[in-house]
Structure formats: structure tokens, C-alpha cells
Motif scaffolding. Sequence first.
Motif, short mmCIF file in Angstrom:
data_model
loop_
_atom_site.label_atom_id
_atom_site.label_comp_id
_atom_site.label_asym_id
_atom_site.label_seq_id
_atom_site.Cartn_x
_atom_site.Cartn_y
_atom_site.Cartn_z
N ILE A 177 -36.92 36.75 37.61
CA ILE A 177 -37.94 36.01 36.86
C ILE A 177 -37.27 35.46 35.60
N GLU A 178 -37.72 34.34 35.12
CA GLU A 178 -37.15 33.74 33.91
C GLU A 178 -37.81 34.38 32.69
N HIS A 179 -36.99 34.94 31.81
CA HIS A 179 -37.48 35.53 30.57
C HIS A 179 -37.16 34.56 29.44
N PRO A 180 -38.11 34.30 28.54
CA PRO A 180 -37.87 33.29 27.49
C PRO A 180 -36.72 33.63 26.55
N ALA A 181 -36.42 34.89 26.34
CA ALA A 181 -35.34 35.26 25.43
C ALA A 181 -34.07 35.67 26.15
N PRO A 205 -43.63 41.41 28.63
CA PRO A 205 -44.00 40.74 27.37
C PRO A 205 -43.06 41.08 26.22
N GLN A 206 -42.89 40.11 25.36
CA GLN A 206 -42.13 40.31 24.14
C GLN A 206 -43.05 40.92 23.09
#
Length: 140
Positions: free
Chosen positions: A75-79, A104-105
Motif C-alpha cells: 500500500i502507498e504510505h504518504p510518508a 494512520p499517521q
Amino acid sequence: GLEAPARDPRFATNAGRVVEYESLRLVLAAALAARPVSALITALREAGVPCGAVRSVGEALADPQIVARDMIATIEHPALGPLKLLGLPVKLSNTPGTVRRHPPQLGEHTRDVLQGDLGVTGERLAELESIGVVRLRTGR
């Protein structure tokens, strides 16, 4: 090998094995360490003992059964970018589940939970953030 402890009269009964636990543990540890894991598993299974190897996380995740059951989802994680996660263990043919979101961050869902689920007003939320009770993720 394992034959020596099997013939040792100190270990012939469960009561004897309990009394001589430390000695038995040392003898077994040495005997087991002298054989490859695959040979031990084969011998134990042939003797009717259910068993399996204790594996590292990497070894477990590389198991062909894990791959065949589609147990690793990327999955693509934003960070972090691409992130590998465990897939869903239950596979339903009519309603297959999928991993859809990244973990979640910090603070990512704080606003949604406090305002949407608990009814906290925007003003109260700002106050809670200003005194350090909550941390809201910026960029929203």
C-alpha cells in the motif's frame, strides 16, 4: 544424538524428567543443536509429533503458502512510500476483502473522530490543540 537421552534411566518416566529437568534440558539442547532443523522436523513428524520450525519474520513472510494466499499487501504510505502489510487472513469468494488504507499517521484521524464521531466543536478542538491535549495533523 537424541538416542542417548532416550536410554538414560533418569529420563525414563515423567517424574524422573521433572526431577532431572535441568540435566535433561542441557542434554536435549546439545543433541538438538547438533542436527539441522529440517532433519529434526522430519524425524519428529515421522515419530508422529506435530511440529514446525520457529522462523524469523522474514522467513515466515517468504513462505510459499503466504505468497499463495496473497497475505502480503503493498500500500502507498504518504510518508514512507510503498509499505508492505499483512493481508486479510480470511478469504471470501463472494465478498473478498482488501487492504485499502495505510496505517494512520499521528493525528491523521483526530479531527474526524472528535468532531464527526464525538461532536466536539471546531472551537473546542482548537482549544484542546492549543493546550496540548490533542495534536492535529496539518495539511488538511
